[in-house]
Design a protein around this motif. Sequence first.
Motif, PDB file in Angstrom:
ATOM      1  N   LEU A  42     -18.115 -17.833  76.490  1.00 53.95           N
ATOM      2  CA  LEU A  42     -17.831 -16.957  77.627  1.00 53.95           C
ATOM      3  C   LEU A  42     -16.559 -16.143  77.405  1.00 53.95           C
ATOM      4  CD1 LEU A  42     -18.814 -19.274  80.610  1.00 53.95           C
ATOM      5  CD2 LEU A  42     -19.950 -17.146  79.915  1.00 53.95           C
ATOM      6  N   LYS A  43     -15.655 -16.640  76.588  1.00 45.49           N
ATOM      7  CA  LYS A  43     -14.403 -15.937  76.294  1.00 45.49           C
ATOM      8  C   LYS A  43     -14.462 -15.128  75.005  1.00 45.49           C
ATOM      9  CE  LYS A  43     -12.306 -17.512  79.902  1.00 45.49           C
ATOM     10  NZ  LYS A  43     -12.208 -16.637  81.050  1.00 45.49           N
ATOM     11  N   SER A  44     -15.554 -15.243  74.278  1.00 42.78           N
ATOM     12  CA  SER A  44     -15.663 -14.565  72.981  1.00 42.78           C
ATOM     13  C   SER A  44     -15.698 -13.045  73.150  1.00 42.78           C
ATOM     14  CB  SER A  44     -16.915 -15.031  72.230  1.00 42.78           C
ATOM     15  OG  SER A  44     -18.077 -14.479  72.818  1.00 42.78           O
ATOM     16  N   GLY A  45     -15.395 -12.361  72.088  1.00 44.09           N
ATOM     17  CA  GLY A  45     -15.365 -10.900  72.093  1.00 44.09           C
ATOM     18  C   GLY A  45     -16.689 -10.269  71.713  1.00 44.09           C
ATOM     19  N   LYS A  92     -16.816  -1.482  79.623  1.00 48.17           N
ATOM     20  CA  LYS A  92     -15.686  -2.108  80.320  1.00 48.17           C
ATOM     21  C   LYS A  92     -15.467  -3.546  79.865  1.00 48.17           C
ATOM     22  CE  LYS A  92     -16.483   0.501  84.556  1.00 48.17           C
ATOM     23  NZ  LYS A  92     -16.876   0.387  85.958  1.00 48.17           N
ATOM     24  N   HIS A  93     -16.551  -4.278  79.778  1.00 50.23           N
ATOM     25  CA  HIS A  93     -16.491  -5.708  79.448  1.00 50.23           C
ATOM     26  C   HIS A  93     -17.637  -6.049  78.499  1.00 50.23           C
ATOM     27  CE1 HIS A  93     -13.863  -6.264  82.950  1.00 50.23           C
ATOM     28  NE2 HIS A  93     -14.732  -5.564  83.639  1.00 50.23           N
ATOM     29  N   LYS A  94     -17.458  -7.116  77.765  1.00 47.98           N
ATOM     30  CA  LYS A  94     -18.581  -7.668  77.011  1.00 47.98           C
ATOM     31  C   LYS A  94     -19.524  -8.312  78.020  1.00 47.98           C
ATOM     32  CE  LYS A  94     -17.231  -6.534  72.952  1.00 47.98           C
ATOM     33  NZ  LYS A  94     -17.933  -5.487  72.218  1.00 47.98           N
ATOM     34  N   PHE A  95     -20.813  -8.140  77.814  1.00 41.45           N
ATOM     35  CA  PHE A  95     -21.799  -8.723  78.714  1.00 41.45           C
ATOM     36  C   PHE A  95     -21.818 -10.238  78.529  1.00 41.45           C
ATOM     37  CE2 PHE A  95     -24.043  -4.574  77.603  1.00 41.45           C
ATOM     38  CZ  PHE A  95     -23.440  -3.882  78.645  1.00 41.45           C
TER      39      PHE A  95
END
Length: 150
Positions: A42-45, A92-95
């Motif tokens: 969940l924190k991965s890029g 904006k964010h990684k899904f």
Amino acid sequence: MIKPDPIKINKGQYLTDVLPEIPTNTILNKTLTGLGATYGELKSGRHSIIIEPNVPVIVGKMKDKKHENILGVYEGIYAEDVLNYLEKNVGKHKFKILTTPESLRKVKDAFLEFGMNIYKECFLLFDECQKIVQDVFYRQDIALPIDDFF
């Protein structure tokens, strides 16, 4: 025969301390729970789709303040909801999508409509995959995502 590559995790460490990112094409056979494999993903890029065996696990992770901007997909959440999430977060964010095995089809349909190749752009983590063996007799659709792995 596949030869295991053991990784030692000391007391007080988490998986991300010794393995910053789960490699693709990997079966991670943990003997202990709570080592942070799902947390690390969940924190991965990278864009991640995480298949969880049941809804309470998904809802719990969505409510956890450590996690932001994740979408849970299960009964009552539709491909249109996933598409809206993708459109809102692109660039904006990684899904980060948590889904039940039975709802993976909705995620795949949304990505197809969005024009993104789920197989090239996303990491797929099948969490607690031992549940397939335990639950397949009364929950046949739990095994549907296996085709996406192999």
